[in-house]
Design an enzyme around this catalytic site. Structure first.
Site: not given
Ligand code: 13P
Length: 255
Positions: A8-10, A103, A105, A170, A176, A215, A236-237
Site C-alpha cells: 500500500n503506497w498510500k 483502511h 487512515e 492492521e 508506521g 510495520s 506500507g512503508g
Molecule cells: P506500515 O507498513 O508503513 O506500518 O503501514 C501499514 C499499512 O497501513 C498498510 O496498509
C-alpha cells in the site's frame, strides 16, 4: 495457502520513479518461490504501473509469482455526481484487480463508517474487483482489552453478505510506528478473525486470506508470515522500495 504480499503506497510514489521501481521489482521476481504480489499505488499510477510491469494481472515470472496492481479506495456508488470519487468500474477498466477498503487512515481522516466500507465493497465486487477490507483496533482499545470486540464489530458491519475477498488486520498503533504486536497477539487476533469469518460467511470464511499489516519489514516478515491464519501481509512503508518489498515476499516462501 499461497501467501498474498500487498503493498500500500498510500500517498507516495511518483510517475517519474515508476519505471525504476517496476524494473527493480521485475528483476527480483525470479528468485521468489510461489507467492502472489500486489502493488496498490495512488490511482493515477494504476495504469502506468501495469504498463511498466508489462504483464500485471498475469504471470510475470513463470507460474510461480503473480503480480497484480490494485487501488487504495473506491467510491460507494458505481457512477454519478460524486465529485472527486473514483468508481470501482473505472479502476477495473484500468486493470486494477484489487481495492483496499476501510483502511484506518480513511476511517479516521475521512470519517468512513462500517456502512460506507460495506457499500464500497459491494461496488467493488460489482465491478469485478477483489476487496481487501481493513480492520484493527486503536492503542486505547488494545489497552482496554477490547481489540477482539472492536475487530468483530468492524467485520460484522463492513463485510457485505456473501463477501468474497480478503481481510487485513492492521492494529492502528502498529501502522508506521515500527511497533509490532507480539507474535502471540497476532496469532490470537487472527484466530478470532477466522472464527468470526466462519460464523459470518460459512465455508468461504474458512479459506479467506487474512493479511497482517503494521510495520512489516524484511527483518520481521518471516516470523509473522509463518503464523497460523496469517495469509500474507499488507505492507506500507517497506513496499515503497522494491528491494524491501521483494525481501518480504521472499520471507513468505521461507527464504
Ligand atoms: P506500515 O507498513 O508503513 O506500518 O503501514 C501499514 C499499512 O497501513 C498498510 O496498509
Amino acid at each position: 495457502m499461497r501467501q498474498l504480499i500487498a503493498g500500500n503506497w498510500k500517498m507516495n510514489g511518483s510517475y517519474g520513479a515508476l519505471a525504476a521501481y517496476a524494473g527493480d521489482l521485475k528483476a527480483g521476481l525470479a528468485r521468489l518461490g510461489a507467492v502472489d504480489l500486489l502493488v496498490c499505488p495512488p490511482d493515477p499510477l494504476v495504469r502506468p504501473l501495469i504498463e511498466a510491469l508489462g504483464g500485471a494481472g498475469g504471470s510475470v515470472a513463470g507460474d510461480d509469482v503473480k503480480v497484480a496492481v490494485g487501488a487504495q479506495d473506491c467510491g460507494e456508488k458505481r457512477a454519478g455526481a460524486h465529485t472527486g470519487d473514483v468508481s470501482a468500474d473505472l479502476l477495473a477498466e484500468l486493470g486494477a484487480r484489487f481495492v483496499i477498503l476501510g483502511h484506518s487512515e480513511r476511517r479516521l481522516d475521512h470519517h468512513e463508517t462500517n456502512a460506507m466500507v460495506r457499500a464500497k465493497a459491494e461496488a467493488a465486487a460489482g465491478a469485478g474487483l477483489i476487496p481487501i477490507i481493513c480492520v484493527g483496533e486503536s492503542r486505547a482499545e488494545r489497552a482496554q482489552d477490547e481489540a477482539v470486540t472492536v475487530v468483530r464489530a468492524q467485520l460484522a458491519g463492513s463485510l457485505p453478505d456473501g463477501f468474497a475477498g480478503v481481510v487485513a488486520y492492521e492494529p492502528i498503533w502498529a501502522i508506521g510506528t515500527g511497533t509490532v504486536p507480539s507474535l502471540e497477539q497476532i496469532m490470537q487476533i487472527h484466530e478470532a478473525i477466522r472464527a468470526a469469518l466462519v460464523k459470518q460467511l460459512g465455508d468461504a470464511g474458512a479459506t479467506m486470506h487474512i493479511l497482517y499489516g503494521g510495520s512489516v519489514k524484511p527483518d520481521n516478515a518471516q516470523a509473522i508470515l509463518a503464523l497460523p491464519e496469517v495469509g500474507g501481509a499488507l505492507v506500507g512503508g517497506a513496499s515503497l522500495k522494491a528491494e524491501d518489498f521483494l525481501a518480504i515476499a521472499a520471507a513468505a516462501t521461507g527464504g
